[in-house]
Design a protein around this motif. Sequence first.
Motif, PDB file in Angstrom:
ATOM      1  N   GLY A  85      49.037 101.850  46.662  1.00 42.27           N
ATOM      2  CA  GLY A  85      48.791 103.215  46.219  1.00 42.27           C
ATOM      3  C   GLY A  85      49.341 104.213  47.218  1.00 42.27           C
ATOM      4  O   GLY A  85      49.507 103.895  48.406  1.00 42.27           O
ATOM      5  N   ASN A 140      53.725 101.055  46.320  1.00 44.20           N
ATOM      6  CA  ASN A 140      53.307 101.949  45.241  1.00 44.20           C
ATOM      7  C   ASN A 140      54.199 101.748  44.026  1.00 44.20           C
ATOM      8  O   ASN A 140      55.363 101.370  44.154  1.00 44.20           O
ATOM      9  N   THR A 189      55.402 104.033  42.123  1.00 47.87           N
ATOM     10  CA  THR A 189      56.522 104.955  42.300  1.00 47.87           C
ATOM     11  C   THR A 189      56.958 104.888  43.756  1.00 47.87           C
ATOM     12  O   THR A 189      56.302 105.444  44.642  1.00 47.87           O
ATOM     13  N   LYS A 202      57.130 107.946  46.172  1.00 43.60           N
ATOM     14  CA  LYS A 202      55.898 108.509  46.751  1.00 43.60           C
ATOM     15  C   LYS A 202      55.473 107.747  48.007  1.00 43.60           C
ATOM     16  O   LYS A 202      54.937 108.323  48.948  1.00 43.60           O
ATOM     17  N   PHE A 260      56.302  97.474  44.321  1.00 41.58           N
ATOM     18  CA  PHE A 260      55.475  96.283  44.062  1.00 41.58           C
ATOM     19  C   PHE A 260      56.339  95.027  43.953  1.00 41.58           C
ATOM     20  O   PHE A 260      56.030  93.995  44.536  1.00 41.58           O
ATOM     21  N   THR A 271      44.863 102.149  44.637  1.00 35.25           N
ATOM     22  CA  THR A 271      45.368 102.782  43.409  1.00 35.25           C
ATOM     23  C   THR A 271      44.184 103.134  42.514  1.00 35.25           C
ATOM     24  O   THR A 271      43.089 102.591  42.680  1.00 35.25           O
ATOM     25  N   LEU A 283      45.610  96.742  36.261  1.00 38.44           N
ATOM     26  CA  LEU A 283      45.865  96.134  37.567  1.00 38.44           C
ATOM     27  C   LEU A 283      47.218  96.611  38.061  1.00 38.44           C
ATOM     28  O   LEU A 283      48.154  96.728  37.259  1.00 38.44           O
TER      29      LEU A 283
END
Length: 269
Positions: A127, A151, A153, A156, A172, A186, A194
């Motif tokens: 996250g 993350n 995205t 970010k 990921f 997250t 998930l």
Amino acid sequence: MDRYAVLGHPIKHSLSPVIHTAFARQTGEALEYEAIELPVTSFETRVWQMFRDGYRGFNITAPFKQDAHDFADDLTERAKRARAVNTLVKQADGRILGDTTDGEGLVFDLETLLNWRIADRNVLILGAGGAVRGVLETLLSRNPANLVLANRTLAKAEELTDDFPEISPSAFDELSGRFDLVINGTSAGLSGNLPPLPDGLFTPDTHCYDMIYSKNETAFNRWAREQGAGQCADGLGMLVGQAAVSFELWRGVRPDTVPVLEQLRAELA
Ligand code: ATR
């Protein structure tokens, strides 16, 4: 009675009033603590009004942590770096101090209550939103061997290196290797999802921590256990831990979190 409150939107499921009322009883501090839902657009005027009305301090939750950061006259170093505030306190000179106690709550749960080491460990945090930003400073201060931040995205995660150059950002699907400690920060679990992680990141020695909590095992922890993680814990201890640090900022006395955590577990069940 000194008055305190947690401010958020929505706020009705907050456990903070139960926690702080229990802390007050335990320490003999005379205070009242409420949960107040503020309209999303009027944080500043409402908080000014409440301080004028005699409130001594506030906890701040979503979506106001950034507003509280901008509102505070003074900021602790960790609140500056997180650019988020979860605790406001009126100081003796009338100036409002903003702090963020989430990271200390997390680290207290990991190191003291769970007895999980952070130092020299390979740590993965999932996250890149406000929840993760708020704990990075304190987590890094415990000297992990490395801290990979993954993350959905990637951009970010990469942006966070402006404020936290020590972290290694990742997508990921680029994750590989084994981690000693995996922290899910997250908000995927709040909608029953998930984070889409590759298989093979967990070993029987992996400790897995979900920053959200629930009555039953969280979806992330269940999945991690099925993936072979040795021990899993949810975020209830972090919640009580951050509250204890806020309470100490306000009242100068640190409550014992253990009986309050036991009380909450029993009430959740
Ligand atoms: P919070 O204050 O809870 O951190 P936030 O700032 O909105 O809330 O951040 C939510 C985090 O959860 C983000 O890292 C988000 O990933 P993106 O940056 O890609 O949006 C992550 N998140 C939310 N839902 C997710 C899902 N279904 N799978 C993976 N990550 C998710």
